[in-house]
Design a protein around this motif. Structure first.
Motif, PDB file in Angstrom:
ATOM      1  N   ASN A  93       0.822  -1.204   0.000  1.00 49.23           N
ATOM      2  CA  ASN A  93       0.000   0.000   0.000  1.00 49.23           C
ATOM      3  C   ASN A  93       0.859   1.257   0.000  1.00 49.23           C
ATOM      4  OD1 ASN A  93      -2.291  -1.591   0.096  1.00 49.23           O
ATOM      5  ND2 ASN A  93      -2.577  -1.382   2.300  1.00 49.23           N
ATOM      6  N   THR A  94       1.998   1.195   0.688  1.00 50.76           N
ATOM      7  CA  THR A  94       2.894   2.350   0.755  1.00 50.76           C
ATOM      8  C   THR A  94       3.391   2.736  -0.631  1.00 50.76           C
ATOM      9  OG1 THR A  94       3.623   1.693   2.968  1.00 50.76           O
ATOM     10  CG2 THR A  94       5.032   3.229   1.769  1.00 50.76           C
ATOM     11  N   ALA A  95       3.787   1.750  -1.421  1.00 51.60           N
ATOM     12  CA  ALA A  95       4.272   2.029  -2.773  1.00 51.60           C
ATOM     13  C   ALA A  95       3.168   2.647  -3.631  1.00 51.60           C
ATOM     14  CB  ALA A  95       4.793   0.747  -3.423  1.00 51.60           C
ATOM     15  N   VAL A  96       1.942   2.140  -3.486  1.00 54.28           N
ATOM     16  CA  VAL A  96       0.829   2.668  -4.268  1.00 54.28           C
ATOM     17  C   VAL A  96       0.540   4.116  -3.885  1.00 54.28           C
ATOM     18  CG1 VAL A  96      -1.641   2.424  -4.739  1.00 54.28           C
ATOM     19  CG2 VAL A  96      -0.181   0.396  -4.650  1.00 54.28           C
ATOM     20  N   VAL A  97       0.537   4.412  -2.591  1.00 55.15           N
ATOM     21  CA  VAL A  97       0.280   5.786  -2.135  1.00 55.15           C
ATOM     22  C   VAL A  97       1.379   6.723  -2.617  1.00 55.15           C
ATOM     23  CG1 VAL A  97       0.135   7.273  -0.094  1.00 55.15           C
ATOM     24  CG2 VAL A  97      -1.114   5.118  -0.155  1.00 55.15           C
ATOM     25  N   ILE A  98       2.634   6.294  -2.523  1.00 57.40           N
ATOM     26  CA  ILE A  98       3.745   7.116  -3.004  1.00 57.40           C
ATOM     27  C   ILE A  98       3.588   7.388  -4.502  1.00 57.40           C
ATOM     28  CG2 ILE A  98       6.233   7.135  -3.455  1.00 57.40           C
ATOM     29  CD1 ILE A  98       6.596   5.611  -0.825  1.00 57.40           C
ATOM     30  N   GLY A  99       3.260   6.360  -5.256  1.00 58.66           N
ATOM     31  CA  GLY A  99       3.100   6.530  -6.698  1.00 58.66           C
ATOM     32  C   GLY A  99       1.950   7.449  -7.052  1.00 58.66           C
ATOM     33  N   MET A 100       0.800   7.297  -6.383  1.00 61.92           N
ATOM     34  CA  MET A 100      -0.342   8.150  -6.690  1.00 61.92           C
ATOM     35  C   MET A 100      -0.099   9.587  -6.248  1.00 61.92           C
ATOM     36  SD  MET A 100      -3.835   5.898  -6.370  1.00 61.92           S
ATOM     37  CE  MET A 100      -3.804   5.712  -4.589  1.00 61.92           C
ATOM     38  N   ALA A 101       0.554   9.777  -5.097  1.00 60.87           N
ATOM     39  CA  ALA A 101       0.880  11.136  -4.668  1.00 60.87           C
ATOM     40  C   ALA A 101       1.825  11.797  -5.669  1.00 60.87           C
ATOM     41  CB  ALA A 101       1.504  11.106  -3.271  1.00 60.87           C
ATOM     42  N   TYR A 102       2.798  11.040  -6.155  1.00 59.63           N
ATOM     43  CA  TYR A 102       3.731  11.580  -7.152  1.00 59.63           C
ATOM     44  C   TYR A 102       2.995  11.992  -8.432  1.00 59.63           C
ATOM     45  CZ  TYR A 102       7.060  11.364 -10.992  1.00 59.63           C
ATOM     46  OH  TYR A 102       7.772  11.642 -12.137  1.00 59.63           O
ATOM     47  N   VAL A 103       2.034  11.163  -8.862  1.00 60.54           N
ATOM     48  CA  VAL A 103       1.312  11.446 -10.098  1.00 60.54           C
ATOM     49  C   VAL A 103       0.391  12.651  -9.945  1.00 60.54           C
ATOM     50  CG1 VAL A 103      -0.431  10.555 -11.690  1.00 60.54           C
ATOM     51  CG2 VAL A 103       1.442   9.079 -10.949  1.00 60.54           C
ATOM     52  N   PHE A 104      -0.263  12.779  -8.780  1.00 63.64           N
ATOM     53  CA  PHE A 104      -1.321  13.784  -8.619  1.00 63.64           C
ATOM     54  C   PHE A 104      -0.885  15.038  -7.865  1.00 63.64           C
ATOM     55  CE2 PHE A 104      -3.852   9.769  -8.965  1.00 63.64           C
ATOM     56  CZ  PHE A 104      -4.354  10.039 -10.231  1.00 63.64           C
ATOM     57  N   ILE A 105       0.386  15.148  -7.501  1.00 63.39           N
ATOM     58  CA  ILE A 105       0.850  16.355  -6.813  1.00 63.39           C
ATOM     59  C   ILE A 105       0.576  17.632  -7.612  1.00 63.39           C
ATOM     60  CG2 ILE A 105       3.062  17.558  -6.446  1.00 63.39           C
ATOM     61  CD1 ILE A 105       3.876  15.368  -4.588  1.00 63.39           C
ATOM     62  N   PRO A 106       0.809  17.668  -8.935  1.00 63.36           N
ATOM     63  CA  PRO A 106       0.479  18.908  -9.668  1.00 63.36           C
ATOM     64  C   PRO A 106      -0.989  19.302  -9.571  1.00 63.36           C
ATOM     65  CG  PRO A 106       1.891  17.488 -10.996  1.00 63.36           C
ATOM     66  CD  PRO A 106       1.477  16.685  -9.814  1.00 63.36           C
ATOM     67  N   PHE A 107      -1.880  18.316  -9.515  1.00 69.83           N
ATOM     68  CA  PHE A 107      -3.309  18.609  -9.422  1.00 69.83           C
ATOM     69  C   PHE A 107      -3.673  19.179  -8.049  1.00 69.83           C
ATOM     70  CE2 PHE A 107      -2.807  15.228 -12.536  1.00 69.83           C
ATOM     71  CZ  PHE A 107      -3.519  15.732 -13.616  1.00 69.83           C
ATOM     72  N   MET A 108      -2.932  18.829  -7.027  1.00 68.25           N
ATOM     73  CA  MET A 108      -3.140  19.415  -5.705  1.00 68.25           C
ATOM     74  C   MET A 108      -2.477  20.789  -5.611  1.00 68.25           C
ATOM     75  SD  MET A 108      -4.270  19.313  -2.573  1.00 68.25           S
ATOM     76  CE  MET A 108      -4.681  17.639  -2.092  1.00 68.25           C
TER      77      MET A 108
END
Length: 307
Positions: free
Chosen positions: A167-182
């Motif tokens: 789960n940690t890897a998935v959260v890191i990956g999604m945060a990396y992908v969606f940081i510009p949108f935040m």
């Protein structure tokens, strides 16, 4: 009057001409497929894929609990997967907010030239394929990757951390992908922040925490809520990041929908799962509209009192 009416008619005609193409585009490529999925979700799945045109509510029964016939059985695993997806999406929102909120303040205080440069850096990942970026994270997080080798070389850990397919890897990956949108909605709110109010709060004896809680946070709340929704919605239905960084160990609702449409060829059940995600998104948007309406009513009431 006739000249004013003619001018008004031209404006309406121009507005109609501008709105017609996007309206047609959304109608054809969003509303029509969405309507097809709604219809399919109430149809019987075919024996070898496709649909049988009979009303069939047990697609939702498999998810929500009333499927107890000989053909369909209620399985709580679908709700478990959905709740896990919600938890991972919320964690992604919190992590993205924790990173982007201070960064937005830091960049907003720079000169115009440096602002433009850092805003370009924020959007730079969009110039590279998402799959390539995710496989770069595989090289970083795997047991023999850069992160584990660096930590072991520094003597911080004695054996590799199990980061991949978690789960940690998935959260890191999604945060990396969606940081510009935040970041972008947050930056827009922070940029409009009236610093004179912050200075006035400090002059009146408020502590930094009080100033943040009563001045900064309410003024930047629209950006926080907007960025959180923009990140939460695609995180909830994401299936690419869990497929690459989560593997078979981390199954999210997006992966489940993909499997139903492509592998199991159970289009009605996949449509029902998709409608469950759409319902969650709709509830979230209604809450957002309600909060923003209350904020606007409060701001208008404050202006009337001051007037």
């Amino acid at each position: 009057m006739s000249g004013l009416e003619t001018n008004e008619g031209r404006k309406k005609l121009a507005l109609f001409g501008l709105l017609t193409p996007p309206t047609i585009f959304l109608g054809v490529f969003f509303l029509v497929p969405l309507g097809i999925m709604v219809v399919y979700s109430f149809l019987e799945p075919g024996l070898y894929g496709g649909v049988v045109w009979n009303f069939y509510d047990l697609n939702y029964g498999r998810i929500l609990g009333w499927a107890d016939s000989r053909y369909e059985q209620f399985d709580p695993v679908y709700l478990i997967v959905f709740l896990r997806s919600v938890k991972l999406a919320l964690t992604t929102v919190i992590l993205s907010l924790f990173i982007c909120y201070p960064a937005a303040f830091w960049i907003s205080r720079m000169s115009d030239a440096r602002k433009s440069f850092f805003l370009f850096l924020i959007t730079l990942p969009f110039f590279v394929s998402l799959v390539v970026r995710l496989f770069a994270w595989v090289l970083i997080l795997r047991p023999t990757g850069f992160l584990n080798q660096g930590l072991m070389g520094a003597g911080i850990i004695s054996e590799p951390l199990e980061l991949m397919f978690t789960n940690t890897a998935v959260v890191i990956g999604m945060a990396y992908v969606f940081i510009p949108f935040m970041f972008l909605p947050l930056y827009a709110s922070v940029e409009k922040l009236d610093m004179s109010l912050v200075e006035a709060s400090a002059d009146l004896g408020a502590t930094r925490l009080q100033t943040f809680r009563r001045v900064i946070l309410p003024m930047t709340l629209p950006g926080i809520i907007g960025g959180s929704i923009i990140v939460f919605i695609p995180s909830l239905g994401n299936f690419i990041v869990p497929s690459v960084l989560g593997g078979s160990r981390v199954l999210m609702i997006g992966n489940l929908i993909e499997q139903q449409f492509l592998s199991a060829r159970n289009w009605p059940f996949g449509s029902a799962l998709g409608m469950l995600v759409m319902a969650a998104v709709l509830v979230l948007l209604m809450v957002y509209v309600r909060i923003m309406t209350k904020e606007e009513e409060y701001a208008n009431a404050t202006k009337v009192k001051e007037g």
